[in-house]
Write an enzyme that holds these catalytic residues in place. Structure first.
Site, PDB file in Angstrom:
ATOM      1  N   CYS A 110      27.199 -50.155  37.527  1.00 34.42           N
ATOM      2  CA  CYS A 110      28.599 -50.029  37.966  1.00 34.42           C
ATOM      3  C   CYS A 110      29.019 -51.284  38.748  1.00 34.42           C
ATOM      4  O   CYS A 110      28.349 -51.676  39.703  1.00 34.42           O
ATOM      5  CB  CYS A 110      28.777 -48.777  38.834  1.00 34.42           C
ATOM      6  SG  CYS A 110      30.474 -48.611  39.428  1.00 34.42           S
ATOM      7  N   ARG A 134      35.105 -46.540  26.093  1.00 35.35           N
ATOM      8  CA  ARG A 134      36.580 -46.563  26.055  1.00 35.35           C
ATOM      9  C   ARG A 134      37.145 -46.173  24.700  1.00 35.35           C
ATOM     10  O   ARG A 134      38.244 -45.641  24.615  1.00 35.35           O
ATOM     11  CB  ARG A 134      37.064 -47.968  26.464  1.00 35.35           C
ATOM     12  CG  ARG A 134      36.898 -48.235  27.944  1.00 35.35           C
ATOM     13  CD  ARG A 134      37.235 -49.655  28.303  1.00 35.35           C
ATOM     14  NE  ARG A 134      36.273 -50.610  27.737  1.00 35.35           N
ATOM     15  CZ  ARG A 134      36.291 -51.907  27.959  1.00 35.35           C
ATOM     16  NH1 ARG A 134      37.229 -52.419  28.737  1.00 35.35           N
ATOM     17  NH2 ARG A 134      35.401 -52.710  27.427  1.00 35.35           N
ATOM     18  N   SER A 187      25.702 -50.341  24.242  1.00 37.70           N
ATOM     19  CA  SER A 187      27.043 -50.047  24.742  1.00 37.70           C
ATOM     20  C   SER A 187      27.825 -51.350  24.781  1.00 37.70           C
ATOM     21  O   SER A 187      27.252 -52.411  25.012  1.00 37.70           O
ATOM     22  CB  SER A 187      26.942 -49.445  26.154  1.00 37.70           C
ATOM     23  OG  SER A 187      28.220 -49.330  26.745  1.00 37.70           O
ATOM     24  N   GLY A 188      29.134 -51.226  24.578  1.00 40.83           N
ATOM     25  CA  GLY A 188      29.994 -52.399  24.718  1.00 40.83           C
ATOM     26  C   GLY A 188      30.768 -52.722  23.472  1.00 40.83           C
ATOM     27  O   GLY A 188      30.208 -53.059  22.438  1.00 40.83           O
ATOM     28  N   PRO A 206      28.670 -42.490  29.817  1.00 43.79           N
ATOM     29  CA  PRO A 206      29.216 -41.996  31.085  1.00 43.79           C
ATOM     30  C   PRO A 206      30.458 -42.781  31.466  1.00 43.79           C
ATOM     31  O   PRO A 206      30.474 -44.007  31.368  1.00 43.79           O
ATOM     32  CB  PRO A 206      28.081 -42.277  32.084  1.00 43.79           C
ATOM     33  CG  PRO A 206      27.287 -43.379  31.476  1.00 43.79           C
ATOM     34  CD  PRO A 206      27.417 -43.253  29.994  1.00 43.79           C
TER      35      PRO A 206
HETATM   36  C1  LIG Z   1      36.854 -45.986  33.207  1.00 44.41           C
HETATM   37  C2  LIG Z   1      35.397 -46.281  33.030  1.00 44.41           C
HETATM   38  C3  LIG Z   1      34.462 -45.605  33.788  1.00 44.41           C
HETATM   39  C4  LIG Z   1      33.097 -45.880  33.639  1.00 44.41           C
HETATM   40  N1  LIG Z   1      32.193 -45.178  34.377  1.00 44.41           N
HETATM   41  C5  LIG Z   1      30.859 -45.382  34.173  1.00 44.41           C
HETATM   42  C6  LIG Z   1      29.898 -44.593  34.868  1.00 44.41           C
HETATM   43  O1  LIG Z   1      30.220 -43.680  35.626  1.00 44.41           O
HETATM   44  N2  LIG Z   1      28.586 -44.872  34.638  1.00 44.41           N
HETATM   45  C7  LIG Z   1      28.181 -45.865  33.784  1.00 44.41           C
HETATM   46  O2  LIG Z   1      26.980 -46.077  33.608  1.00 44.41           O
HETATM   47  N3  LIG Z   1      29.076 -46.599  33.094  1.00 44.41           N
HETATM   48  C8  LIG Z   1      30.396 -46.375  33.268  1.00 44.41           C
HETATM   49  N4  LIG Z   1      31.301 -47.088  32.534  1.00 44.41           N
HETATM   50  C9  LIG Z   1      30.823 -48.067  31.533  1.00 44.41           C
HETATM   51  C10 LIG Z   1      30.756 -47.464  30.146  1.00 44.41           C
HETATM   52  O3  LIG Z   1      29.803 -46.422  30.070  1.00 44.41           O
HETATM   53  C11 LIG Z   1      30.433 -48.534  29.070  1.00 44.41           C
HETATM   54  O4  LIG Z   1      29.139 -49.019  29.280  1.00 44.41           O
HETATM   55  C12 LIG Z   1      31.400 -49.706  29.093  1.00 44.41           C
HETATM   56  O5  LIG Z   1      32.735 -49.232  29.189  1.00 44.41           O
HETATM   57  C13 LIG Z   1      31.248 -50.593  27.857  1.00 44.41           C
HETATM   58  O6  LIG Z   1      31.613 -49.945  26.699  1.00 44.41           O
HETATM   59  P1  LIG Z   1      33.041 -50.208  25.973  1.00 44.41           P
HETATM   60  O7  LIG Z   1      33.282 -51.707  25.966  1.00 44.41           O
HETATM   61  O8  LIG Z   1      32.832 -49.620  24.599  1.00 44.41           O
HETATM   62  O9  LIG Z   1      34.065 -49.489  26.783  1.00 44.41           O
HETATM   63  C14 LIG Z   1      32.660 -46.848  32.686  1.00 44.41           C
HETATM   64  C15 LIG Z   1      33.620 -47.520  31.928  1.00 44.41           C
HETATM   65  C16 LIG Z   1      34.960 -47.252  32.073  1.00 44.41           C
HETATM   66  C17 LIG Z   1      35.959 -48.000  31.229  1.00 44.41           C
END
Ligand SMILES: Cc1cc2nc3c(=O)[nH]c(=O)nc-3n(C[C@H](O)[C@H](O)[C@H](O)COP(=O)(O)O)c2cc1C
Length: 323
Positions: free
Chosen positions: A107, A231, A206-207, A23
């Site tokens: 969040c 991302r 995730s991450g 998400p």
């Molecule tokens: C712009 C943006 C919006 C996000 N919105 C949500 C969200 O609505 N709900 C949620 O659970 N995580 C949200 N996340 C977190 C991501 O789902 C994910 O867990 C986090 O970005 C880590 O993954 P990454 O390092 O691969 O980006 C958001 C992340 C980003 C960058």
């Protein structure tokens, strides 16, 4: 290597694979989810949806739950602070066609945590568990997305994880950064490994999943049951098909060329304009478009031009000129 792309059961849902679209607020709208699913994501979460707004019956909020093309299972993420409100919103989401409900307990944004939701709910484990119970009454599988804790001094993923499983959570999405970390630094994959060993439900990692190889590495290093890409998929939905290919065949495809990225960007632009109308799309699509050109030698100039453009024809011309 080929063993990592596997089916996964979340509650009564049987998913034919374990690579999901995470998400992302402001990003994972109906069109973007459709693209992710077309490219091979098996499940795509909606952006977080306010439980309160849903109860107020806001039209925009309801439309965030419209099923995308090819969306076999609609995974709706809710945020809120009151278990009772979340429970009522869960019923409404179910009536709107959701197949799975996810609770946002991660969040980090102050506007959200200030009201006791997101990561603030994640640190109040009793209330969090109660919210899972209330949402579960809607009858769908409930999953929870948590962080590792509020800050380094308040790491509570284990306590929160056990509590939500006890309350009936069918899976946990785990982004092992603290709230204080936001999106910076590295995600703590060792915590993800520990959680995967500790808890009996599927853990969705995730991450820092920014490439097919990073997904493979997460499976290898942590033993998590599924992953969700965030991302790394912005302006790069092809990451899902490349990841599936790597996980199933061991073949790492060459990354898409700039021309291929632009072709998808034009498709995305057209589909969004059709779905949301020109005015909203001209405003909202740019963050996606700059993702498609990220890292190119000529990106700075094109990025500037895209950001200055104010209508769809100009955006389309810019995307056409570059190819
Ligand atoms: C712009 C943006 C919006 C996000 N919105 C949500 C969200 O609505 N709900 C949620 O659970 N995580 C949200 N996340 C977190 C991501 O789902 C994910 O867990 C986090 O970005 C880590 O993954 P990454 O390092 O691969 O980006 C958001 C992340 C980003 C960058």
């Amino acid at each position: 290597m080929t063993g990592y792309f596997r089916s996964v059961d979340i509650g009564n849902l049987h998913l034919e694979g374990n690579v999901f679209a995470a998400p992302m607020s402001g990003y994972t709208d109906r069109v973007t989810r459709g693209l992710a699913l077309f490219e091979g994501a098996v499940l795509a979460y909606t952006e977080m949806i306010s439980a309160e707004a849903l109860i107020r019956n806001s039209g925009r909020t309801l439309s965030m739950m419209n099923r995308a093309d090819g969306e076999a299972f609609l995974a709706v993420q809710l945020f809120g602070s009151s278990p009772e409100t979340l429970g009522r919103a869960a019923v409404l989401a179910t009536q709107s066609g959701a197949d799975l409900l996810d609770l946002n307990a991660g969040c980090p944004v102050s506007k959200v945590t200030g009201k006791g939701a997101g990561a603030a709910l994640g640190r109040e484990v009793e209330r969090l568990a109660l919210a899972v119970e209330e949402m579960g009454k809607a009858g769908l599988p409930v999953t929870v997305k948590i962080r590792s804790g509020w800050d380094e001094g308040k790491i509570n993923w284990s306590e929160a994880g056990h509590a939500v499983v006890e309350a009936g959570a069918a899976a946990i999405g785990f982004h092992p950064r603290t709230r204080r970390q936001g999106y910076g630094g590295r995600a703590d994959w060792t915590a993800l490994k520990k959680m995967s060993l500790e808890l009996p439900v599927p853990i969705i990692g995730s991450g820092d999943l920014d490439s097919p190889l990073s997904v493979l590495r997460m499976f290898e290093e942590t033993g998590c049951r599924a992953v969700m890409i965030a991302r790394g998929a912005i302006g790069n939905p092809g990451i899902y098909s490349q990841t599936r290919k790597l996980l199933t065949t061991g073949i790492l495809e060459t990354p898409p060329t700039p021309e291929e990225h632009l072709r998808v960007a034009r498709f995305h632009l057209n589909a969004a304009a059709e779905e949301f109308g020109d005015e909203i799309t001209a405003r909202e699509i740019k963050k996606h478009l700059v993702g498609y050109i990220k890292g190119w030698p000529s990106a700075a100039e094109l990025r500037r031009e895209l950001m200055m453009a104010s209508d769809i024809p100009t955006l389309m011309t810019l995307l056409n000129e570059e190819s």
